[in-house]
Design a protein around this motif. Sequence first.
Motif, short mmCIF file in Angstrom:
data_model
loop_
_atom_site.label_atom_id
_atom_site.label_comp_id
_atom_site.label_asym_id
_atom_site.label_seq_id
_atom_site.Cartn_x
_atom_site.Cartn_y
_atom_site.Cartn_z
N TRP A 3 -8.94 12.47 18.13
CA TRP A 3 -10.04 13.27 17.99
C TRP A 3 -10.45 13.77 16.83
O TRP A 3 -11.52 14.51 16.57
CB TRP A 3 -10.36 14.08 18.87
N GLY B 295 -9.48 13.89 7.95
CA GLY B 295 -8.25 14.36 7.68
C GLY B 295 -7.62 15.42 8.38
O GLY B 295 -6.62 15.97 8.10
N ASN B 296 -8.14 15.93 9.48
CA ASN B 296 -7.79 16.73 10.28
C ASN B 296 -7.33 18.23 9.54
O ASN B 296 -6.24 18.87 9.49
CB ASN B 296 -6.61 16.54 11.30
N GLY B 297 -8.46 18.69 8.97
CA GLY B 297 -8.14 19.80 8.04
C GLY B 297 -9.08 21.16 8.79
O GLY B 297 -9.94 21.06 9.22
N ILE C 45 -10.91 25.40 17.95
CA ILE C 45 -10.14 26.72 18.43
C ILE C 45 -8.73 26.66 17.95
O ILE C 45 -7.97 27.26 17.43
CB ILE C 45 -10.22 27.13 19.57
N ILE C 46 -8.38 25.02 18.28
CA ILE C 46 -6.87 24.68 17.89
C ILE C 46 -6.45 24.62 16.41
O ILE C 46 -5.88 25.34 15.89
CB ILE C 46 -6.85 23.23 18.39
P1 ATP Z 1 -12.40 16.83 7.87
O1 ATP Z 1 -11.02 16.64 7.70
O2 ATP Z 1 -13.26 15.97 7.52
O3 ATP Z 1 -12.47 18.30 7.74
P2 ATP Z 1 -11.25 16.80 10.40
O4 ATP Z 1 -10.75 15.49 10.39
O5 ATP Z 1 -10.48 18.09 10.09
O6 ATP Z 1 -12.24 16.78 9.84
P3 ATP Z 1 -12.05 17.87 12.84
O7 ATP Z 1 -13.76 17.61 13.14
O8 ATP Z 1 -11.93 19.49 12.14
O9 ATP Z 1 -11.82 16.87 12.24
O10 ATP Z 1 -11.68 17.55 14.10
C1 ATP Z 1 -10.22 17.78 14.59
C2 ATP Z 1 -10.06 18.58 15.93
O11 ATP Z 1 -8.83 18.25 16.47
C3 ATP Z 1 -10.35 19.83 15.91
O12 ATP Z 1 -11.24 20.12 16.96
C4 ATP Z 1 -9.04 20.85 15.97
O13 ATP Z 1 -9.03 21.82 16.38
C5 ATP Z 1 -8.40 19.47 16.70
N1 ATP Z 1 -6.94 19.46 16.41
C6 ATP Z 1 -6.09 19.57 15.47
N2 ATP Z 1 -4.89 19.45 15.51
C7 ATP Z 1 -4.63 19.33 16.88
C8 ATP Z 1 -3.52 19.32 17.53
N3 ATP Z 1 -2.30 19.15 17.03
N4 ATP Z 1 -3.63 18.90 18.68
C9 ATP Z 1 -4.85 18.94 19.52
N5 ATP Z 1 -6.05 19.21 18.74
C10 ATP Z 1 -5.94 19.30 17.57
#
Ligand code: ATP
Length: 426
Positions: A46, A50-52, A156-157
């Motif tokens: 989800w 880049g999951n930042g 929140i995670i």
């Molecule tokens: P960008 O890199 O463009 O900022 P992103 O890839 O960070 O975007 P987000 O929109 O932040 O994408 O979505 C990532 C989501 O996954 C967030 O809601 C975050 O809390 C959740 N998340 C991150 N790490 C984990 C994990 N290990 N387990 C479960 N959920 C997670």
Amino acid sequence: MWIGFDDTDSLQGGCTTYVATEVIRRIEYDLIGFPRLVRLNPNVPWKTRGNGAIALQVGRGGGKKIEIGEIEGRKIFCYSYKKEDADADKLAEIVDEMIKEYSMSDAQPSFVITRKKLPYFIYKKAVKSVVKKEEVKELLKKEGAIYRGYNGGRGIIGAAAAISWKPRDRTYELITYGKEKWLNKESVIKMDKSCSSTFNNYDYENDYIALLPKANSPVFYGIRGDDYEELKKAKEMIVGAKEERWLIFETNQATDEHLQRKKIRDIKPYESVIVKGIVKKAPHTIKGGHVIFSIYDGNEIECAAYEPTKQFRNIIRQLMPGDEVVVYGGVRAKPFTINLEKIEIRKLVDAYRKVENPICSKCGKHMKSIGKGKGYRCPKCGARAGEEEAKYVKVKRELKPGMYEVPIIAMRHLTKPIKRMKANII
Ligand code: ATP
């Protein structure tokens, strides 16, 4: 006081680091330490890109003052220690406003504000595996943190994990923002060659400027490196449009902190792993140009060098059953595969090429193969011979033992480039 937030952007656009610059612009406190850009598990399905996630520590600062950016013409500094803490309610009001203003409608933003730093395990878990929202909320309640989630609030995670990161290994990224976005490639190459502590600026093999964001974003470009002072020099070398603002983040990018050493039988989907094994199934190319092979350590798992990894596939194609390797990569659920980021080739088996079929001892004739791996038969008398009775010569293998990585164009944020690895041995 620590502020963490995440999930403000979506595929429609936005960028959580931009929201960070807006929060910094609006709060009337100092930054204690660098703003932090913390990358989490790159395999969570989800994530947007880049999951930042972001963490900031704010208050009244003291000690060493470092210039780390400029926002709306105002120089931004960070301080080495906190003299006085910030007011949590005041911060919550500002962050709430910023998130409402800048989040994409289909994102699930959240923020956390806490006086006490959150325990490290939550970061460790979030960078290596999958964390449940409830587990984080439970922890935040116990820690007495202020938190808020919007639209489901999955962020929140990330928000909590970013606060709980403790830099053991760290790098920095200087990010610039602006609407006008042109830059001169030659200046990027020149900067890359003269700023030795920076990395992943330009992919020479694929003629790709890696400083630029892949998607629609307020980010103009980002320069990554080990030395934040050199990042400022690097920025001065880039010839291009004038950025509207810039900021240096401390990050866990290029640290390999997502990886964990595992035996094949213990690997779970969505993890990132380091696994030692012997090549079992020889590499073969499937539709789409992806190269697949398998490794064995008592159990077997498929490994893939996907098409976007480009030239890296040419290394993988040279592997042979029996080679000893250590693979590094993210685990896909379906198909259950290790998506390679790096590979260490430890030992190569000897390779042989058949030059002559066996000769029938009765008739003196060359025997004919009766199928791959099935042996030979004399066309005259029907006598049989095994595979090993043919004549082979040893061939030189072009592949050399060592560490190989995907090209910069395909590199993940968390992957430690070989340039940053102190030793090639795990
Ligand atoms: P960008 O890199 O463009 O900022 P992103 O890839 O960070 O975007 P987000 O929109 O932040 O994408 O979505 C990532 C989501 O996954 C967030 O809601 C975050 O809390 C959740 N998340 C991150 N790490 C984990 C994990 N290990 N387990 C479960 N959920 C997670």
